[in-house]
Design a protein around this motif. Structure first.
Motif, PDB file in Angstrom:
ATOM      1  N   ASN A   1      26.260  38.288 123.755  1.00 19.47           N
ATOM      2  CA  ASN A   1      25.591  36.981 123.679  1.00 19.47           C
ATOM      3  C   ASN A   1      24.186  37.110 123.131  1.00 19.47           C
ATOM      4  OD1 ASN A   1      27.641  35.425 124.661  1.00 19.47           O
ATOM      5  ND2 ASN A   1      26.989  35.624 126.805  1.00 19.47           N
ATOM      6  N   ASP A   2      23.462  38.115 123.621  1.00 21.62           N
ATOM      7  CA  ASP A   2      22.075  38.288 123.168  1.00 21.62           C
ATOM      8  C   ASP A   2      22.019  38.650 121.683  1.00 21.62           C
ATOM      9  OD1 ASP A   2      20.888  37.538 125.467  1.00 21.62           O
ATOM     10  OD2 ASP A   2      20.411  39.558 126.199  1.00 21.62           O
ATOM     11  N   VAL A   3      22.974  39.459 121.226  1.00 20.40           N
ATOM     12  CA  VAL A   3      23.005  39.811 119.803  1.00 20.40           C
ATOM     13  C   VAL A   3      23.295  38.554 118.970  1.00 20.40           C
ATOM     14  CG1 VAL A   3      24.289  41.073 118.024  1.00 20.40           C
ATOM     15  CG2 VAL A   3      23.614  42.244 120.134  1.00 20.40           C
ATOM     16  N   TYR A   4      24.280  37.764 119.423  1.00 17.35           N
ATOM     17  CA  TYR A   4      24.611  36.554 118.654  1.00 17.35           C
ATOM     18  C   TYR A   4      23.416  35.600 118.629  1.00 17.35           C
ATOM     19  CZ  TYR A   4      29.297  38.453 119.463  1.00 17.35           C
ATOM     20  OH  TYR A   4      30.382  39.293 119.544  1.00 17.35           O
TER      21      TYR A   4
ATOM     22  N   LYS B   1      35.406  39.690 115.175  1.00 17.10           N
ATOM     23  CA  LYS B   1      35.998  38.356 115.131  1.00 17.10           C
ATOM     24  C   LYS B   1      35.157  37.384 115.955  1.00 17.10           C
ATOM     25  CE  LYS B   1      39.766  35.530 114.789  1.00 17.10           C
ATOM     26  NZ  LYS B   1      39.227  34.405 115.506  1.00 17.10           N
ATOM     27  N   GLU B   2      34.746  37.864 117.126  1.00 18.95           N
ATOM     28  CA  GLU B   2      33.915  37.027 117.987  1.00 18.95           C
ATOM     29  C   GLU B   2      32.588  36.698 117.279  1.00 18.95           C
ATOM     30  OE1 GLU B   2      33.374  37.533 122.609  1.00 18.95           O
ATOM     31  OE2 GLU B   2      31.830  38.699 121.574  1.00 18.95           O
ATOM     32  N   MET B   3      32.023  37.709 116.622  1.00 18.36           N
ATOM     33  CA  MET B   3      30.754  37.501 115.904  1.00 18.36           C
ATOM     34  C   MET B   3      30.933  36.470 114.788  1.00 18.36           C
ATOM     35  SD  MET B   3      28.605  40.319 113.698  1.00 18.36           S
ATOM     36  CE  MET B   3      28.064  41.371 115.011  1.00 18.36           C
ATOM     37  N   LYS B   4      32.080  36.550 114.138  1.00 17.14           N
ATOM     38  CA  LYS B   4      32.344  35.588 113.071  1.00 17.14           C
ATOM     39  C   LYS B   4      32.483  34.172 113.646  1.00 17.14           C
ATOM     40  CE  LYS B   4      35.742  34.425 109.533  1.00 17.14           C
ATOM     41  NZ  LYS B   4      37.022  34.803 108.920  1.00 17.14           N
TER      42      LYS B   4
ATOM     43  N   VAL C   1      29.027  33.082 115.322  1.00 19.19           N
ATOM     44  CA  VAL C   1      27.812  33.025 114.498  1.00 19.19           C
ATOM     45  C   VAL C   1      28.110  32.797 113.015  1.00 19.19           C
ATOM     46  CG1 VAL C   1      25.674  34.214 113.831  1.00 19.19           C
ATOM     47  CG2 VAL C   1      26.729  34.722 116.051  1.00 19.19           C
ATOM     48  N   LEU C   2      28.742  33.793 112.374  1.00 23.70           N
ATOM     49  CA  LEU C   2      28.771  33.819 110.914  1.00 23.70           C
ATOM     50  C   LEU C   2      29.456  32.609 110.302  1.00 23.70           C
ATOM     51  CD1 LEU C   2      29.489  37.639 110.556  1.00 23.70           C
ATOM     52  CD2 LEU C   2      27.314  36.454 110.165  1.00 23.70           C
ATOM     53  N   SER C   3      30.520  32.123 110.974  1.00 20.83           N
ATOM     54  CA  SER C   3      31.285  31.018 110.391  1.00 20.83           C
ATOM     55  C   SER C   3      30.469  29.721 110.342  1.00 20.83           C
ATOM     56  CB  SER C   3      32.576  30.809 111.181  1.00 20.83           C
ATOM     57  OG  SER C   3      32.249  30.460 112.502  1.00 20.83           O
TER      58      SER C   3
END
Ligand code: TEU
Length: 574
Positions: free
Chosen positions: A179-182, A239-242, A245-247
């Motif tokens: 969570n903190d990274v995102y 996938k979670e990061m995408k 965040v990324l999407s």
């Protein structure tokens, strides 16, 4: 042909510490970058990848971050950074920040909390383990030498650090870490950046139980890559990061992924189901590794062979075609200078730098230029270890210098060939003091050849490596074939010439590269029937229309032709 801006871009990597100093502290800064943006615009690059400028105690030159949301004062202020971004965007350039989240600095607030007690809320942000029979929890070696574990007296446990002991690995299994990274990714994207280069992103998932590495060679610590490269939860985390965040943004992402193979790369970069746009693979960087005897890992001094390079690159080109997306680089801040490694940094420095540039730009995939490569900057050979700054280099030296069987000159020869400081010497702007990099004392010495290898000289010489790079970069803008054309290897077994075709629709380009200082004969394979060849670019004077069925190439010669006339479908030849 699914057009995307990140596919059509040329990326320029800035190592800020060595780019341009303006305040005289001997370290490059953000105002220096701002001052040089017109230079980058002249070069024609589309995207800048900026190595870390966050607050850092600099154990590993900024790859040990103590505050992800602050600019380190040695580089300037957040206002400078914002101005830099505005000025980049005003010139049509985009910015990638370096996201280093496999580890933090041990001076990051999370780690300072984590080490306080076993029940601290941040304890589980890192990977802590009790010792095993009075020793480290396992036998993993750190990428920078020695054990990957450090004992911490406060709680009498060890923490994992795959890099230096001041770079503790984050525990990605902990959802709070993710969570903190995102959050911090959103924070930077909302400030207007265009994407990320993700440092060692395929190391974030470790195999549960952290098993011992197989023993190979001498010493107590061994390479445990199989337990942390491309680990079991990597794709899930990406996938979670995408999703999280990324999407939500139109981003450009490139993952740095040591040890990656094409199968992993297809999973990660697939346009339908993938998570990142492209990756940095290392196979061509590891070419001569394993060929030497005295040292281990990257410090081995084997020879590299063109046939092997062709095999590696052709495999990546064909396996990712239509299934993922390639990126390509010949140098960066961790690698020796490409002209010294793959070309000739003496007599044919300019010719071979241009030939390598042709190679870089003519492959299928997004090309990365590392600062100074566009000048043909070379490796450096400092006589004294005291002139080296890189933690990996210094660790290597002190690990071997006490070994009675290895003379000091052998250690220095390996450092001259492989040290990361080869690429970290200051950018060579002109022939004035310190190459125009700083008016102070540079943090690392300038390469002495700056007097004749520098930007000012090359801007005034129409035949320079710099002008040649400008032309190469411009080709991508004008001709979709450069980005989207299919790659087919020719002359597979030739030991000096690397030749390939690119094709898109009816258009066909032929690339001929002489990787040697000799004068081999290029014979156009008979199944490439062409009526006429029109020159696109070459690094020696060449007549515009020349019979190309049989060509005697000059040392490190490079030519690209557009093949005219009706050509039949070409089968790869041997
Ligand atoms: O590099 C990771 C990596 O694979 C390198 O450590 C490589 O093995 C080594 O540099 C070869 O000499 C990234 C960064 O690019 C590098 O600068 C950092 O030191 C490292 O991660 C740790 O963050």
């Amino acid at each position: 042909m699914n057009r995307k801006w990140w596919k059509e871009s040329v990326v320029y990597q800035i190592y800020p510490r060595s780019f341009q100093d303006t305040d005289g502290n001997g370290i490059g800064d953000l105002r220096g970058i701002i001052n040089r943006l017109d230079y980058l615009a002249t070069l024609g690059v589309d995207v800048v990848w900026l190595c870390p400028v966050y607050r850092s105690p600099d154990d590993d030159n900024g790859y040990d971050i103590s505050d992800y949301r602050a600019i380190d004062p040695k580089f300037g202020t957040m206002a400078d950074w914002e101005e830099m971004l505005r000025e980049m965007h005003a010139r049509g350039m985009r910015l990638l920040m370096d996201l280093v989240v496999n580890h933090t600095s041990d001076e990051h607030a999370w780690f300072r909390e984590s080490r306080k007690s076993k029940d601290n809320p941040y304890r589980d942000y890192y990977i802590w383990r009790p010792g095993k029979e009075g020793r480290e929890p396992n036998n993993w070696a750190s990428c920078f030498g020695g054990s990957a574990w450090e004992y911490d007296e406060t709680t009498e446990e060890y923490f994992l650090h795959l890099f230096s002991r001041k770079q503790p690995d984050l525990n990605w299994e902990n959802p709070a870490v993710r969570n903190d990274v995102y959050d911090l990714m959103h924070w930077w994207l909302k400030k207007g950046i265009d994407g990320f280069r993700l440092d060692v992103i395929n190391m974030i998932s470790k195999v549960p139980g952290l098993p011992d590495a197989p023993e190979a060679g001498e010493g107590p610590y061994h390479w445990g890559g199989q337990y942390f490269l491309h680990g079991p939860r990597l794709l899930e985390y990406l996938k979670e990061m995408k999703d999280r965040v990324l999407s939500h943004y139109d981003t450009f992402t490139v993952g740095e992924t040591p040890g990656v193979n094409t199968e992993h790369a297809i999973h990660i970069t697939s346009e339908d189901s993938g998570t990142l746009n492209m990756l940095f693979q290392f196979e061509h960087m590891d070419l001569a590794v394993g060929g030497g005897t005295t040292f281990t890992g990257k410090w081995q001094m084997g020879r590299w062979e063109l046939l092997e390079l062709k095999q590696i690159i052709s495999r990546w080109q064909s396996e990712l075609a239509g299934r993922g997306w390639n990126s390509f680089y010949l140098s960066n801040h961790d690698q020796p200078r490409s002209v010294s490694r793959f070309g000739d940094d003496g007599e044919f420095r300019a010719e071979s730098a241009k030939m390598l540039g042709t190679f870089l730009h003519m492959l299928h995939g997004t090309p990365y230029i590392y600062q100074g490569e566009e000048l043909g900057m070379t490796n450096v050979a400092f006589d004294s270890i005291d002139d080296y700054r890189d933690i990996e280099t210094l660790n290597f030296y002190y690990e071997w210098v006490d070994n009675q069987h290895v003379p000091r000159h052998k250690i220095m020869a390996a450092i001259h060939a492989k040290s990361r400081d080869n690429s970290r010497t200051p950018m060579q702007w002109n022939d004035e003091t310190n190459a125009g990099f700083t008016e102070g004392r540079p943090w690392i010495n300038v390469n002495r050849n700056y007097v004749h290898v520098n930007v000012a000289q090359q801007l005034s010489d129409p035949d320079s490596v710099l002008h040649y790079y400008r032309q190469l970069i411009a080709l991508r803008r004008e001709h979709p074939i450069v980005t989207y054309g299919k790659y087919e290897l020719l002359l597979e077994a030739h030991e000096q010439i690397y030749s390939f075709l690119r094709s898109l629709g009816d258009e066909r380009w032929l690339v001929i590269l002489n990787f040697s200082r000799e004068t081999p004969v290029f014979a156009l394979p008979s199944n490439v029937p062409c009526l006429q060849a029109e020159l696109v670019i070459a690094n020696y004077p060449v007549a515009e229309h020349e019979e190309i069925t049989l060509l005697t190439l000059r040392p490190y010669e490079a030519r690209v032709y557009r093949l005219q006339g009706k050509c039949d479908d070409v089968e790869p030849t041997s």
